[in-house]
Design a protein around this motif. Structure first.
Motif, mmCIF file in Angstrom:
data_model
loop_
_atom_site.group_PDB
_atom_site.id
_atom_site.type_symbol
_atom_site.label_atom_id
_atom_site.label_comp_id
_atom_site.label_asym_id
_atom_site.label_seq_id
_atom_site.Cartn_x
_atom_site.Cartn_y
_atom_site.Cartn_z
ATOM 1 N N SER A 100 2.579 -33.982 -71.953
ATOM 2 C CA SER A 100 1.603 -34.214 -70.883
ATOM 3 C C SER A 100 2.147 -33.733 -69.545
ATOM 4 C CB SER A 100 1.249 -35.703 -70.811
ATOM 5 O OG SER A 100 2.321 -36.475 -70.280
ATOM 6 N N ALA A 146 -6.380 -41.025 -66.792
ATOM 7 C CA ALA A 146 -7.207 -39.986 -66.186
ATOM 8 C C ALA A 146 -7.755 -40.441 -64.833
ATOM 9 C CB ALA A 146 -8.357 -39.628 -67.124
ATOM 10 N N LEU A 186 -5.473 -27.421 -76.173
ATOM 11 C CA LEU A 186 -5.822 -27.286 -74.759
ATOM 12 C C LEU A 186 -5.076 -26.128 -74.106
ATOM 13 C CD1 LEU A 186 -7.206 -28.375 -72.198
ATOM 14 C CD2 LEU A 186 -5.290 -29.962 -71.942
ATOM 15 N N LEU A 193 -6.072 -34.105 -66.759
ATOM 16 C CA LEU A 193 -5.765 -34.000 -68.187
ATOM 17 C C LEU A 193 -4.331 -34.438 -68.485
ATOM 18 C CD1 LEU A 193 -7.504 -30.587 -68.970
ATOM 19 C CD2 LEU A 193 -8.253 -32.852 -69.719
ATOM 20 N N ALA A 240 -4.152 -38.146 -68.250
ATOM 21 C CA ALA A 240 -4.793 -38.811 -69.388
ATOM 22 C C ALA A 240 -3.840 -38.917 -70.575
ATOM 23 C CB ALA A 240 -6.059 -38.057 -69.783
#
Length: 415
Positions: A59, A108, A193, A229, A232
């Motif tokens: 992340s 998020a 992604l 993103l 999140a």
């Protein structure tokens, strides 16, 4: 064309197979060796930490690697996501497997608030804004004990939720299965992604925001979306940690955790998707394995980080890619001299450093330190051993440099 595809696909599959094997094989082997047929608790705890850190590092790489945003406050969405999930779980009858979704939504929301203040900036300005916001959240954690739980944090009983197919998730092995599945699902989602056109747009904003703006993109909007993103998935990682230890602590939003994920990502290599995964495993090896036998584990982390940044700026993944290219170009026989001397130099230097550090800690803490047995040895013997290992490391390093030069003369890229 078919032969090219057949050689590329195994390279793509191999890291995923290795990740699945890492999460699945050790518990299965431990259960097979155990008389009770149950994996060792310490092993499940360490693997759960590794799975959590993998999602956390991936992340963070959505910001650092994909968008070029250096954040010093990435622990805020992870910790606040876990706290929100803990509050929701304690007040509702939500099934535990759905709890990471709550953490992701909360993360998020934190990312959206961060983007409001920081998305218009990049570089040092963005880093300083996230540092300030992170410290603000850490201060609020102590100022609002009713929601953050104060020093005790917010605890949950993961077995108190509804059972699913007979699983209450109270036993550690059931909780670990849930964490491992969420780790794989989140890793796949982040990988997908990073292959989207929007991620390519984020790469363009990272490399040249002025040119990206001239082509019609809005850098602030692109950064804002990637911040949301990344936050999140950080919330998902924080919730997985909550499931593992059944506690959302106030310290989880602090600077130490943000520094940890930064070190893991940079050490592994932000230019490669699996670089942060490798860095996360190295971080857990230090924070769990080395920390269990030495008080000086943070010192070793810092020294290792410095060595990696100086010798391999693209991280361990980039270093491994260069060595793989050297092997393909020159073969094992030509690379063997360099690799052997370099490994011996690294081993000798590391052993000398560990002996010196552990001896110093034994002098400081006495019988309370795990290396107190060094006190029984003669100081002269220890000093002589450390000096001999250091001289051997220096000599071997020189030999390794000569071997690398010999490879370079035959067309090898600089290693």
């Amino acid at each position: 064309m078919h032969s090219v595809r057949s050689t590329i696909k195994p390279r793509i599959r191999a890291p995923w197979i290795a990740l699945v094997a890492l999460l699945a094989m050790p518990p299965l082997v431990s259960a097979w060796l155990s008389p009770a047929g149950v994996p060792q608790g310490w092993l499940l705890a360490a693997l759960a930490q590794a799975a959590t850190m993998i999602v956390f590092a991936l992340s963070y790489n959505l910001l650092l690697g994909e968008t070029g945003l250096l954040s010093f406050g990435h622990a805020a969405p992870a910790g606040l996501g876990a706290l929100a999930a803990a509050q929701v779980f304690n007040s509702t009858a939500m099934p535990l497997p759905l709890l990471p979704i709550v953490g992701g939504v909360a993360g998020a929301a934190v990312g959206a608030l961060t983007a409001l203040f920081a998305a218009r900036r990049a570089g040092t300005a963005f880093a300083m804004i996230t540092l300030g916001l992170g410290e603000l959240v850490a201060a609020a954690a102590w100022a609002l004990p009713d929601w953050f739980g104060g020093e005790a944090g917010v605890a949950i009983d993961r077995a108190s939720g509804p059972a699913i197919a007979g699983w209450t998730f109270g036993p550690q092995r059931e909780a670990y299965c849930l964490i491992a599945l969420w780790c794989l699902a989140a890793s796949v989602a982040i990988h997908v992604l990073t292959r989207t056109p929007y991620a390519r747009l984020a790469n363009a904003v990272r490399d040249n925001p002025v040119r990206a703006a001239a082509l019609g993109a809005t850098p602030a909007r692109v950064r804002a979306m990637m911040i949301v993103l990344g936050s999140a998935f950080a919330g998902v990682a924080g919730t997985l940690a909550l499931i593992n230890v059944e506690l959302a602590a106030s310290e989880s939003v602090g600077m130490t955790r943000s520094a940890g994920v930064l070190i893991a990502t940079v050490t592994g290599g932000s230019a490669s998707f699996f670089g942060p995964v490798l860095g996360a495993l190295v971080w857990v090896a230090f924070s769990v394995g080395v920390a269990s036998v030495s008080r000086a584990w943070m010192l070793y982390v810092g020294l290792f980080f410095i060595v990696v940044v100086l010798s391999a700026p693209d991280g361990l993944a980039g270093f491994a890619a260069r060595q793989r290219a050297a092997l393909a170009q020159h073969g094992w026989r030509r690379c063997r001299a360099y690799w052997t001397t370099a490994a011996l130099a690294a081993g000798s230097g590391t052993l000398a450093l560990v002996l010196a550090v552990q001896w110093a800690y034994a002098q400081r803490f006495g019988d309370d330190d795990a290396s107190a047995w060094l006190m029984a040895l003669s100081p002269r013997v220890l000093v002589a051993t450390i000096v001999a290992l250091s001289l051997a490391a220096a000599w071997l390093t020189r030999r390794a440099g000569r071997a690398a030069t010999a490879l370079a003369r035959t067309g090898q890229v600089r290693t």
